[in-house]
Design an enzyme around this catalytic site. Structure first.
Site, PDB file in Angstrom:
ATOM      1  N   CYS A 151       2.832   1.740   3.252  1.00 31.29           N
ATOM      2  CA  CYS A 151       3.945   0.796   3.354  1.00 31.29           C
ATOM      3  C   CYS A 151       5.125   1.274   2.511  1.00 31.29           C
ATOM      4  CB  CYS A 151       3.517  -0.601   2.916  1.00 31.29           C
ATOM      5  SG  CYS A 151       2.171  -1.294   3.887  1.00 31.29           S
ATOM      6  N   CYS A 202       0.845  -1.196   0.000  1.00 33.12           N
ATOM      7  CA  CYS A 202       0.000   0.000   0.000  1.00 33.12           C
ATOM      8  C   CYS A 202       0.884   1.251   0.000  1.00 33.12           C
ATOM      9  CB  CYS A 202      -0.932   0.009   1.206  1.00 33.12           C
ATOM     10  SG  CYS A 202      -0.087   0.171   2.783  1.00 33.12           S
TER      11      CYS A 202
END
Length: 76
Positions: free
Chosen positions: A13, A10
């Site tokens: 992240c 994501c």
């Protein structure tokens, strides 16, 4: 030192991975930075929340984004 940035790819992240790489560069520490995105590997590590940060097998951040200054403190 082995550092793992754990998350399923994501945006948060990715940002954590970027912060870790910047912190490693700034401190000059000898660290191997790995991005773990494989769900099976994440489960094997015992991580339940993303993004997470693991340093030398110890989970130091889980379920949130760490700022670069915080990561630098972990590295020292």
């Amino acid at each position: 030192m082995k550092i793992k940035v754990i998350g399923a790819g994501c945006e948060t992240c990715d940002k954590l991975y970027e912060h870790v790489r910047e912190a490693v560069a700034e401190t000059g520490c000898d660290a191997e930075v790995e991005k773990v995105e494989d769900l099976l590997e994440i489960v094997k590590l015992g991580v339940m929340s993303a993004p997470s940060l693991m340093i030398d097998g110890k989970l130091v951040v889980s379920g949130r984004m760490a700022k670069k200054d915080e990561i630098i403190r972990f590295l020292k």
